[in-house]
Motif scaffolding. Structure first.
Motif, PDB file in Angstrom:
ATOM      1  N   TYR A  88     -85.019  34.118  41.934  1.00 39.06           N
ATOM      2  CA  TYR A  88     -83.849  33.826  42.778  1.00 39.06           C
ATOM      3  C   TYR A  88     -83.752  32.334  43.084  1.00 39.06           C
ATOM      4  O   TYR A  88     -82.653  31.761  43.081  1.00 39.06           O
ATOM      5  N   TYR A  89     -84.885  31.683  43.356  1.00 34.47           N
ATOM      6  CA  TYR A  89     -84.855  30.242  43.641  1.00 34.47           C
ATOM      7  C   TYR A  89     -84.330  29.443  42.440  1.00 34.47           C
ATOM      8  O   TYR A  89     -83.566  28.502  42.595  1.00 34.47           O
ATOM      9  N   GLN A  90     -84.763  29.849  41.252  1.00 32.15           N
ATOM     10  CA  GLN A  90     -84.325  29.117  40.060  1.00 32.15           C
ATOM     11  C   GLN A  90     -82.821  29.287  39.834  1.00 32.15           C
ATOM     12  O   GLN A  90     -82.137  28.348  39.411  1.00 32.15           O
ATOM     13  N   GLN A  91     -82.310  30.482  40.127  1.00 32.22           N
ATOM     14  CA  GLN A  91     -80.861  30.693  40.032  1.00 32.22           C
ATOM     15  C   GLN A  91     -80.128  29.790  41.028  1.00 32.22           C
ATOM     16  O   GLN A  91     -79.101  29.191  40.719  1.00 32.22           O
ATOM     17  N   ALA A  92     -80.679  29.733  42.256  1.00 35.99           N
ATOM     18  CA  ALA A  92     -80.078  28.893  43.296  1.00 35.99           C
ATOM     19  C   ALA A  92     -80.098  27.424  42.878  1.00 35.99           C
ATOM     20  O   ALA A  92     -79.100  26.705  43.027  1.00 35.99           O
ATOM     21  N   LEU A  93     -81.225  26.992  42.320  1.00 30.18           N
ATOM     22  CA  LEU A  93     -81.387  25.590  41.933  1.00 30.18           C
ATOM     23  C   LEU A  93     -80.357  25.170  40.885  1.00 30.18           C
ATOM     24  O   LEU A  93     -79.753  24.098  40.983  1.00 30.18           O
ATOM     25  N   THR A  94     -80.142  26.045  39.920  1.00 30.75           N
ATOM     26  CA  THR A  94     -79.157  25.768  38.863  1.00 30.75           C
ATOM     27  C   THR A  94     -77.771  25.546  39.466  1.00 30.75           C
ATOM     28  O   THR A  94     -77.069  24.585  39.119  1.00 30.75           O
ATOM     29  N   ILE A  95     -77.386  26.429  40.389  1.00 28.58           N
ATOM     30  CA  ILE A  95     -76.054  26.319  41.007  1.00 28.58           C
ATOM     31  C   ILE A  95     -75.951  25.045  41.850  1.00 28.58           C
ATOM     32  O   ILE A  95     -74.959  24.324  41.788  1.00 28.58           O
ATOM     33  N   LEU A  96     -76.978  24.766  42.630  1.00 27.46           N
ATOM     34  CA  LEU A  96     -76.925  23.611  43.526  1.00 27.46           C
ATOM     35  C   LEU A  96     -76.806  22.298  42.748  1.00 27.46           C
ATOM     36  O   LEU A  96     -76.110  21.373  43.179  1.00 27.46           O
ATOM     37  N   ARG A  97     -77.468  22.247  41.593  1.00 25.75           N
ATOM     38  CA  ARG A  97     -77.323  21.052  40.748  1.00 25.75           C
ATOM     39  C   ARG A  97     -75.917  20.983  40.160  1.00 25.75           C
ATOM     40  O   ARG A  97     -75.332  19.908  40.031  1.00 25.75           O
TER      41      ARG A  97
END
Length: 320
Positions: free
Chosen positions: A226-235
């Motif tokens: 979930y964190y990696q999914q969030a990170l992709t979007i935030l970038r």
């Protein structure tokens, strides 16, 4: 007037994409013009916007200075909606600097004004803020009461984005009181709505919250997903502060599963971003985390170096 409005709008965009200094530049230009043409409402709106930037970058005293100026003007010109919004902003600062009773005082002043002017969406925002205070001071049932009132209104006025924020807040309470499955239920509802309304930043926040639940219940791989999914979007959406927070969360997982070098890699990525967006609290939290890793791997002098850097920042932002 139109020029000032447009400068304000440009400032809002820079604020949204995590460029606070650029935002301030445009707001200050707008402020000068609003005063020049005696547009008192416009002046108060701009003072509020400047306050929001200072609040976001961890300068609460500066934020309060601008909000108080805005409040005086809003009352002077009988702008009741603006007055309520400003009271809410002031309350949010007091909440952030650990003065919950002061926060409640301002929120409770805002609430009857919101009702008086039939600002249902604003009323829901204030109810949400009151809920947040009760959550912070360890009164989860009170928090849930206010969140549920907010949720009812937001559904009534079809504010899907606000509904998702409130579902997130309710999820946070359930997470705090050790009911992770309940928390996940609310987060998943929020996630569906945020995707529906294409709120990418909100989606990323919710993915982060879900990651935190999985982290808390000892499912680190799920958390990382979930964190990696969030990170992709935030970038993708250039949400730099959110990106730093997520890097921190990923670092924490690696720290917890005994991979300190991986943890340091993520914390070291987060640190310059916090500095870039002038988020002092985020910077201090990351310095603390780095110190924790060095302590765990038996390098106490390194740990102390980072802790000593974090301590004056916490004092500066008055996080007791």
């Amino acid at each position: 007037r139109g020029e000032a409005t447009t400068l304000n709008n440009i400032g809002l965009v820079y604020s949204d994409i995590g460029q606070p200094q650029e935002a301030l530049t445009y707001y200050q230009q707008a402020l000068t013009i609003s005063r020049e043409v005696s547009d008192h409402r416009g002046e108060a709106t701009t003072l509020n916007n400047i306050g929001l930037v200072y609040s976001d970058i961890g300068k609460p005293q500066e934020a309060l200075t601008y909000y108080q100026q805005a409040l005086l003007i809003m009352r002077e010109v009988s702008a009741r909606r603006g007055e309520a919004a400003t009271l809410t902003n002031i309350g949010a600062v007091y909440s952030a600097i650990g003065q919950p009773q002061q926060a409640l005082t301002y929120f409770q002043q805002a609430l009857p004004i919101r009702r008086e002017v039939s600002d249902r969406a604003g009323e829901a925002i204030t109810l949400n803020n009151i809920g947040l205070v009760y959550s912070d001071i360890g009164e989860p049932q009170q928090a849930l009461t206010y969140y549920q009132q907010a949720l009812t209104i937001l559904r009534e006025v079809s504010d899907r984005a606000g509904e998702a924020i409130t579902l997130n807040n309710i999820g946070l309470v359930y997470s705090d009181i050790g009911e992770p499955q309940q928390a996940l239920t609310y987060y998943q509802q929020a996630l569906t709505i945020l995707r529906e309304v294409s709120d990418r930043a909100g989606e990323a926040i919710t993915l982060n919250n879900i990651g935190l639940v999985y982290s808390d219940i000892g499912e680190p791989q799920q958390a990382l997903t979930y964190y990696q999914q969030a990170l992709t979007i935030l970038r993708e959406v250039s949400a730099r502060a959110g990106e730093a927070a997520t890097l921190n969360n990923i670092g924490a997982v690696y720290g917890a599963i005994g991979q300190p070098q991986e943890a340091l890699t993520y914390y070291q990525q987060a640190l310059p971003i916090w500095r870039e967006v002038s988020d002092r609290a985020g910077e201090a939290a990351t310095l603390n985390n780095i110190g924790g890793v060095y302590r765990a791997i038996g390098q106490p002098q390194q740990a102390l170096t980072y802790y000593q850097q974090a301590l004056p920042i916490w004092r500066e932002v008055r996080d007791r």
